[in-house]
Design a protein around this motif. Structure first.
Motif, PDB file in Angstrom:
ATOM      1  N   GLU A 595       0.820  -1.219   0.000  1.00 60.41           N
ATOM      2  CA  GLU A 595       0.000   0.000   0.000  1.00 60.41           C
ATOM      3  C   GLU A 595       0.854   1.269   0.000  1.00 60.41           C
ATOM      4  OE1 GLU A 595      -3.546   0.467   0.143  1.00 60.41           O
ATOM      5  OE2 GLU A 595      -3.301  -1.538  -0.704  1.00 60.41           O
ATOM      6  N   ARG A 597       2.358   3.138   2.379  1.00 59.45           N
ATOM      7  CA  ARG A 597       1.693   4.103   3.265  1.00 59.45           C
ATOM      8  C   ARG A 597       2.653   5.121   3.878  1.00 59.45           C
ATOM      9  NH1 ARG A 597      -1.711  -0.400   6.238  1.00 59.45           N
ATOM     10  NH2 ARG A 597       0.099  -1.509   5.426  1.00 59.45           N
ATOM     11  N   GLU A 618      -3.437   8.457   6.897  1.00 57.72           N
ATOM     12  CA  GLU A 618      -2.408   7.836   6.039  1.00 57.72           C
ATOM     13  C   GLU A 618      -2.604   8.275   4.605  1.00 57.72           C
ATOM     14  OE1 GLU A 618      -3.156   3.674   6.553  1.00 57.72           O
ATOM     15  OE2 GLU A 618      -1.666   3.496   8.168  1.00 57.72           O
ATOM     16  N   HIS A 620      -1.837   6.618   0.874  1.00 59.32           N
ATOM     17  CA  HIS A 620      -1.386   5.432   0.140  1.00 59.32           C
ATOM     18  C   HIS A 620      -0.857   5.950  -1.191  1.00 59.32           C
ATOM     19  CE1 HIS A 620      -4.080   2.750   2.696  1.00 59.32           C
ATOM     20  NE2 HIS A 620      -4.333   3.993   3.065  1.00 59.32           N
ATOM     21  N   PRO A 623      -0.457   2.671  -4.641  1.00 62.99           N
ATOM     22  CA  PRO A 623      -0.645   1.333  -4.075  1.00 62.99           C
ATOM     23  C   PRO A 623      -0.697   0.277  -5.182  1.00 62.99           C
ATOM     24  CG  PRO A 623      -2.689   2.569  -3.999  1.00 62.99           C
ATOM     25  CD  PRO A 623      -1.643   3.527  -4.462  1.00 62.99           C
TER      26      PRO A 623
END
Ligand SMILES: Cc1cc2nc3c(=O)[nH]c(=O)nc-3n(C[C@H](O)[C@H](O)[C@H](O)COP(=O)(O)OP(=O)(O)OC[C@H]3O[C@@H](n4cnc5c(N)ncnc54)[C@H](O)[C@@H]3O)c2cc1C
Length: 734
Positions: A595, A597, A618, A620, A623
């Motif tokens: 992902e 993150r 968060e 991403h 991803p």
């Protein structure tokens, strides 16, 4: 130069017998020997302690810049014993109290999580902790206290704390326990053992021997207890030979000196060797291979030697003022855990006062006055603004002590100077130089010859089940030689990674308790001071735990940057904005995470919701799964206390570079009230070109060294550009 070759004693005029046969002879009055002597004497055994060095009284420790005036064991049997072991320089002391006379007083426990399989269970933290408490109580330890005259702790303490404050690892720095008596520096008062001492005068001379009796050295506690209980102390007695005999053990020592040198033989039922790692191993090697008095000693003898990963550097600070030489020698410990060539390296660094006489003496070492004055001008160092940086950690501990053809110990060790530990420790200097604008130099054996200097020699006498696997058994009795024991730093199985004397004390307390219980048949025997023991706080544990947590959380170098997006409000109404800091504390983990993150922390304002809100969550980034290019998961609480969650998606729209740019600079934001599902906000955030530039310029690498920060920056930029140009493969590895 004092000869180290084995003596050839014979029952001739030069050898005399002295004293009566005793229950135990203890050789060496350092940490291990002092514990053994005190406890055996308290348990009612007759004990003689043989110590090669002198009894140093307050006021007698050397202060002259002349090296011949009591400084060196090798020159007139002085205080410091410098042993050149061929691949390492080892420093130890000689005198009634051993290393405690010159040590920097730090009483530290090792980090439990760094004690590997080489540490037998009885020597690990959990088992030894009560014995650390006992030893800490015996010595009387506490962190540095304010000087009663000034009301503040030493300048150096706060100075180095301020430096670490600037490095994001402040919780990994502590003030360690010190075996120093704090309090009125002019008044004499009695310690726990009834011995008079004065309070610390903050002279910063602990490593020269304390002329004021403010250092809680062993002569003022354990050894005083031993003598109070009848132990006989013989100083100026250098043991040169040991052999089993019909009474137990014969011990020969060279005594007298000054033209009256002679050998004295003493006998005892039990013999405890505690002459320190190098000297004990050397004495046993000579007994096996030269004197042949102990021919069956284990072939493992000499193995497992460690310099405790010691590295010494000197830092000179040009900015600022204040005298950095005052206070106890060491006052702070900073624990570090850094990545070095894809592996984590754990070590710690301490500040050290450099007494003025040492600086003067180093200058005096230069032969010609003109050379001296040239050097003094060239280095432009203010001695009052110079501190020592002592690093220690876990070296491989695979050194092997053996005898050279003079019968002296030398070290065989493929202890590569490029090892991760030494490389990591070496980076501390440049880091401090960068933060403070100081100049940091390693000491000469390292900077020129790449030979480490250790003040913590350990090992050489391994423990094992039998003589194939170790010299001593778990009870520290030598295999094949009943009644012979080793109780000093030689029996530590590996580096402690911390200052080792507390572990030597605790290990010796544990071993001698077991021996006394066996000898007396009293399985409940314990040292009388147990009744006064209180748990001794171990401030280092907080630093160990914090740094371990940080490693688990960050594992590697990271990056941080800002993102500033504006709300495109409907109908041209004034919009809000999202202003966040994005951080990947470990780039390795970020890249491995499908992902990708980043943590989000900042503020959000929205046209449809009054107020500015602290937002976390968060991002991403590219991803591997899903259809969007980037996605925010956000969470905040509004002014009414309502929690909001939502996502902001940057999705691919159209094809071609322009479409890609538009897709990455615009996010569809959808927020929901957690308490009221009917309430939601749907809006769009955009990145203006100047924000794209600002975000890019805010990008910073995070790491221990400049090259590592640059590397993190380059790696992240490469990852990002690969994503921008659409080259990340979906549902697949990077
Ligand atoms: C400058 C310096 C600072 C230090 N600071 C710290 C610190 O802050 N904290 C810490 O934990 N550790 C510190 N150390 C390390 C600590 O001093 C040692 O780890 C510790 O002294 C080792 O204890 P030991 O019992 O193994 O032997 P030692 O304390 O070295 O004692 C051995 C004794 O045996 C005697 N001896 C040697 N050979 C013979 C012989 N043949 N016959 C008779 N007697 C003999 C020696 O003279 C000595 O007195 C420091 C060391 C130095 C040099």
């Amino acid at each position: 130069m004092h000869s180290r070759r084995s003596a050839e004693p014979s029952e001739t005029a030069e050898t005399s017998s002295d004293g009566e046969h005793v229950d135990a002879i203890v050789v060496g009055s350092g940490f291990g020997g002092a514990v053994a002597a005190a406890r055996l004497a308290q348990a009612g055994f007759s004990v003689t302690v043989l110590e090669r060095g002198r009894r140093w009284r307050p006021g007698q420790f050397p202060r002259s810049t002349d090296l011949e005036e009591g400084w060196l064991w090798q020159v007139g049997q002085g205080l410091y014993d410098l042993r050149w072991l061929k691949s390492m320089l080892s420093l130890q002391a000689a005198g009634w109290g051993g290393g405690s006379l010159v040590y920097a007083n730090v009483f530290a426990r090792p980090a439990a999580e760094t004690q590997d399989d080489r540490w037998p269970l009885p020597l690990r933290r959990q088992a030894l902790d009560p014995y650390y408490d006992l030893a800490g109580t015996m010595l009387g330890v506490s962190p540095v206290q304010p000087d009663l005259l000034t009301g503040v702790v030493p300048t150096r303490t706060t100075f180095v704390e301020d430096i670490v404050e600037q490095t994001q690892i402040r919780p990994a720095m502590i003030r360690p326990n010190l075996a120093v008596r704090f309090g009125a520096s002019e008044a004499w008062s009695r310690n726990l053992h009834g011995v008079p001492q004065r309070g610390c005068a903050f002279l910063g001379e602990c490593v020269l021997g304390c002329n004021r009796s403010a250092k809680n050295s062993l002569d003022l506690n354990y050894l005083a207890v031993a003598e109070q209980h009848g132990a006989a102390a013989v100083t100026g007695a250098e043991v040169t030979r040991i052999a089993p005999d019909e009474s137990g053990w014969s011990v020969w020592s060279k005594e007298g000196g000054g033209g009256d040198e002679h050998l004295v033989r003493r006998t005892a039922t039990r013999l405890i060797l505690a002459t320190g790692s190098v000297a004990t191993t050397e004495l046993l090697l000579r007994s096996r291979d030269v004197d042949h008095t102990l021919p069956n000693l284990s072939p493992t003898l000499g193995r497992g030697f460690s310099g405790n990963g010691d590295q010494l550097a000197l830092a000179n600070f040009r900015r600022g003022d204040g005298d950095l030489t005052t206070g106890p020698t060491i006052t702070t410990t900073t624990v570090l855990d850094v990545w070095e060539r894809s592996k984590s390296v754990w070590f710690q660094v301490q500040d050290g006062a450099v007494p003025a006489v040492i600086s003067d003496m180093l200058d005096q070492l230069l032969p010609l006055p003109r050379l001296r004055s040239w050097w003094t001008k060239l280095r432009r160092n203010d001695p009052a603004r110079t501190i020592a940086l002592l690093s220690m950690g876990h070296d491989s501990g695979t050194g092997r002590l053996e005898l050279d053809h003079h019968g002296e110990a030398r070290l065989r060790w493929a202890n590569r100077w490029q090892s991760r530990l030494y490389r990591a420790e070496e980076r501390v200097g440049p880091l401090i130089a960068r933060v403070t604008g100081s100049r940091v130099r390693s000491v000469i054996p390292w900077s020129i010859f790449k030979k480490p200097v250790t003040v913590h020699p350990l090992g050489g006498v391994p423990t094992g089940r039998d003589s194939d696997t170790g010299v001593v058994g778990p009870d520290l009795q030598v295999h094949g030689y009943p009644g012979l024991y080793v109780m000093d730093g030689a029996v530590l199985p590996a580096s402690t990674g911390a200052n080792p004397s507390a572990t030597i004390l605790a290990g010796a307390e544990h071993a001698i308790e077991g021996l006394i219980r066996t000898l007396t048949g009293d399985s409940s025997w314990r040292a009388p001071e147990w009744d006064r023991v209180q748990p001794v706080p171990a401030p280092e544990d907080e630093a160990y735990e914090w740094i371990a947590r940080r490693r688990r959380d960050t594992a590697g170098d990271g990056i941080v940057f800002d993102e500033h997006m504006h709300e495109r409000a409907p109908d041209g109404a004034p919009g809000g904005e999202l202003q966040v800091r994005l951080e990947a504390s470990s780039l390795d983990r970020f890249r491995a995470d499908p992902e990708h993150r980043l943590s989000v922390d900042g503020t959000i304002t929205l046209a449809g919701l009054p107020g500015t809100h602290h937002v976390t969550g968060e991002l991403h980034m590219f991803p591997r799964h899903g259809r969007h290019l980037m996605g925010y998961d956000l969470r905040f609480t509004d002014q009414d206390g309502q929690a909001w969650i939502g996502e902001g998606l940057k999705s691919q729209r159209g094809s071609g570079p322009l479409a890609r740019y538009r897709s990455l600079t615009s996010a569809q934001l959808i927020l929901h009230s957690e308490s009221d599902p009917s309430r939601s906000i749907r809006t769009r955030l955009v990145l203006h070109p100047h924000n794209v530039l600002g975000n890019g310029l805010s990008l910073r690498g995070q790491g221990f060294t400049f090259p590592r920060r640059v590397k993190a920056l380059v790696n992240f930029s490469a990852f990002f550009m690969t994503g921008v140009f659409g080259f990340h493969r979906r549902g697949d590895g990077d």
